[in-house]
Motif scaffolding. Sequence first.
Motif, PDB file in Angstrom:
ATOM      1  N   ARG A  81      13.766  -4.458   3.337  1.00 10.09           N
ATOM      2  CA  ARG A  81      12.333  -3.920   3.560  1.00 10.09           C
ATOM      3  C   ARG A  81      12.317  -2.873   3.105  1.00 10.09           C
ATOM      4  N   LEU A  82      11.225  -2.471   2.032  1.00 11.79           N
ATOM      5  CA  LEU A  82      10.545  -1.049   1.591  1.00 11.79           C
ATOM      6  C   LEU A  82       9.729  -1.113   3.391  1.00 11.79           C
ATOM      7  N   PRO A  83       9.700   0.591   3.230  1.00 14.76           N
ATOM      8  CA  PRO A  83       8.341   1.370   3.906  1.00 14.76           C
ATOM      9  C   PRO A  83       7.500   0.963   2.753  1.00 14.76           C
ATOM     10  N   PRO A  84       6.349   0.588   3.782  1.00 14.93           N
ATOM     11  CA  PRO A  84       4.893   0.244   3.234  1.00 14.93           C
ATOM     12  C   PRO A  84       4.237   1.133   2.523  1.00 14.93           C
ATOM     13  N   GLY A  85       3.582   1.126   1.202  1.00 17.96           N
ATOM     14  CA  GLY A  85       2.916   2.243   0.582  1.00 17.96           C
ATOM     15  C   GLY A  85       2.648   2.000  -0.370  1.00 17.96           C
ATOM     16  N   SER A  86       2.859   2.340  -1.158  1.00 17.32           N
ATOM     17  CA  SER A  86       1.869   2.458  -2.819  1.00 17.32           C
ATOM     18  C   SER A  86       2.484   3.618  -4.121  1.00 17.32           C
ATOM     19  N   THR A 137       4.189   6.379  10.052  1.00 15.45           N
ATOM     20  CA  THR A 137       4.919   6.874   9.934  1.00 15.45           C
ATOM     21  C   THR A 137       6.122   7.746   8.990  1.00 15.45           C
ATOM     22  N   ILE A 138       6.529   6.203   7.953  1.00 13.46           N
ATOM     23  CA  ILE A 138       7.392   6.377   7.434  1.00 13.46           C
ATOM     24  C   ILE A 138       6.920   5.244   6.364  1.00 13.46           C
ATOM     25  N   PHE A 139       6.561   5.983   5.042  1.00  9.70           N
ATOM     26  CA  PHE A 139       6.110   5.550   4.313  1.00  9.70           C
ATOM     27  C   PHE A 139       6.671   5.603   2.294  1.00  9.70           C
ATOM     28  N   LYS A 140       6.872   5.203   1.700  1.00 10.95           N
ATOM     29  CA  LYS A 140       6.365   5.341   0.004  1.00 10.95           C
ATOM     30  C   LYS A 140       5.606   5.678  -0.443  1.00 10.95           C
ATOM     31  N   THR A 141       6.409   6.770  -1.548  1.00 13.16           N
ATOM     32  CA  THR A 141       5.295   6.510  -2.590  1.00 13.16           C
ATOM     33  C   THR A 141       5.906   7.199  -4.055  1.00 13.16           C
ATOM     34  N   SER A 142       4.961   7.777  -4.710  1.00 12.55           N
ATOM     35  CA  SER A 142       5.911   8.345  -6.424  1.00 12.55           C
ATOM     36  C   SER A 142       5.527   9.590  -6.496  1.00 12.55           C
ATOM     37  N   VAL A 143       6.466  10.647  -6.432  1.00 11.86           N
ATOM     38  CA  VAL A 143       5.157  11.622  -6.589  1.00 11.86           C
ATOM     39  C   VAL A 143       6.337  12.093  -8.353  1.00 11.86           C
ATOM     40  N   VAL A 144       5.989  13.291  -9.433  1.00  7.94           N
ATOM     41  CA  VAL A 144       7.210  13.201 -10.057  1.00  7.94           C
ATOM     42  C   VAL A 144       7.562  12.119 -10.838  1.00  7.94           C
ATOM     43  N   VAL A 178      11.018   8.192  -0.328  1.00  7.75           N
ATOM     44  CA  VAL A 178      10.203   7.531   0.967  1.00  7.75           C
ATOM     45  C   VAL A 178       9.388   9.054   1.780  1.00  7.75           C
ATOM     46  N   VAL A 179       8.754   9.188   2.464  1.00 10.16           N
ATOM     47  CA  VAL A 179       8.139   9.899   2.996  1.00 10.16           C
ATOM     48  C   VAL A 179       8.026  10.167   4.420  1.00 10.16           C
ATOM     49  N   SER A 180       9.013  10.785   5.318  1.00  6.36           N
ATOM     50  CA  SER A 180       9.189  11.015   6.559  1.00  6.36           C
ATOM     51  C   SER A 180       8.543  11.791   7.213  1.00  6.36           C
TER      52      SER A 180
END
Length: 473
Positions: free
Chosen positions: A30-35, A69-76, A81-83
Motif C-alpha cells: 500500500r503506497l502512502p496517500p497523495g497525488s 504525515t507520510i504522503f507521496k508526491t512527484s517533484v522535478v 515519499v515526503v515524511s
Amino acid sequence: MEALWVVALVMAVAFILWAYRWSHPKANGRLPPGSLGLPLLGETMQFFAPNPTCDVSPFVKDRVNRYGTIFKTSVVGRAMVVSADPDLNHYVFQQEGKLFESWYPATFTEIFGRDNVGSLHGFMYKYLKTLVLRLYGQENLRAVLLADTDTACRATLASWADQPSVELKDGLSTMIFDITAKKLIGYEPTKSSESLRKNFVAFIRGLISFPVNIPGTAYHECMKGRRNAMTVLKRMMRERMADEGRQPEDFLDVMIEELRREKPVLTETVALDLMFVLLFASFETTALSLTLGIRLITENPKVLEALTEEHEAIVRDRKDPDAGLTWAEYKSMTFTSQVTLEIARIANIVPGIFRKALQDIEFKGYTIPAGWAVMVCPPAVHLNPEIYEDPLAFNPWRWQDKMEITGGTKHFMAFGGGLRFCVGTDLSKVLMATFIHCLVTKYRWKTVKGGNIMRTPGLSFPDGFHIQLFPKN
C-alpha cells in the motif's frame, strides 16, 4: 484520412494509459496517500511556490492536513515519499547505508557536481568526512578558527559602524566567505583579480529554483556561476599540482597531498566538487541563519537583554577586556547556545533532506518502493505544535536544561542526522556565537529597512535586512 484518425486514436489511448500508469504506480503493498500530479511535471510548481513566512510551506502543510504525515508526491519528474513523521525521519537516518542511501534530484547533481559528497557512499564518503574534520573539527576550531573568526567579526563590525547602514545578509556572507575561503583555498579577495564570491552569489540565487536552463532564468544563472567558480578552482588546483615544492597552507593543499599519493583514493573531479560544496556550505547557510537570528533577537528585547548580560559578564571576567575570545569563554555561553539552537529550529535552512530506498520498505502500514526517493521534512517537525509549544515563537528558553545536541534527533534535525550529520555544525555554531558576542558587547543597532523573508522553498531576504550600528560608549 482514416489512417490519420487511427494513428491519432492509438496515440491518444497510449497517452491515457501512460498517464494512468504515472498516477497509479505499481507497488508490492500500500503506497502512502497523495497525488503524483501531472505526468513528468508532477507537483513541482506547487513545491516551488513562494511562502513569505517562517511556517511550514503550504505545499507540505496542506498535504499533511489532507493525507497525514507520510504522503507521496512527484517533484522535478521523480516520484517520492515526503515524511513529516518524526519516527520515519529517525528511521531513515538510522538506516543510512542499509535500507536507504543519500540521494538528490538530478538537477541538484548538475548543480553540485556528479561526484559531490552528497552523492558518494560507503568508504569514499567516510574518507572525505575524515579529511574535512581535519579543518572543521573541534581541535582545529579551538586551535585556529575561533581566533580567526573573532578577529574577522571585530574588524567587520568596526567597518560597518562607519556606514549609515549595512545589508546584513550580504555583509555576513562576505565576512564568512572570506574566513572560510582563506582556510579552504588560501583565497584573499584583496589579492585576487577575480571575484570568486560573485560567482557563488549567482550560483546561490538559482540554487533552489524551478530547473529550467534557459538564459534569463535563475537556474541558468546558477549553472553559469558554478561553471565560472569551477574554472577558478581548476586553475588553482593545476597551479598547485605543478608546484611540487609548495608547503601545505590550506585545505586545498591537503587535497593535493592526497592526489599525489602512490595509490590515491581521491580523484581530481571528486576533490574539485568537494571544494565547491565546502565553499558554498561554509558561508551561505550560516549567513542566512544568522541574518534571521539577528532579526529575531532585534524583535525580542528580553532575548537581547539576556544575551547582553551573558556576554558582558564574560568581558568583565577578563584581565584584559579587549582580549580575544577563548575556547573556555565560548563553551561557557549557555544562553547563547540556546539562542543558536532556536535560530536553527526556526530558520530551517534545509527544507528537505533526500534519501533513496534501496529495497521495498514497510513502515506504519505503507510501502516505500525500492528506488523511490524519500524527502525528510525538518520544518514539519521543528514547527509542529505537538512537539514545540507555540512553535513560531522565538523562545530560546525552551532549550533550557536540555542535553547538548551533538547529532540529529527525532525532534531536531537542523544539521541533518545519522551518518551524514553536518560536519560543519561546530563551525556554524562558533561563527554565530562569536558574531553575537562581538555585536552585543560593542554595539547597539537599529533596523533601517527590510527583514521580510521568502521561502521558495529555500530561505531568502528579497528586500535585504538593513541595520545601522552605534558603538557603545
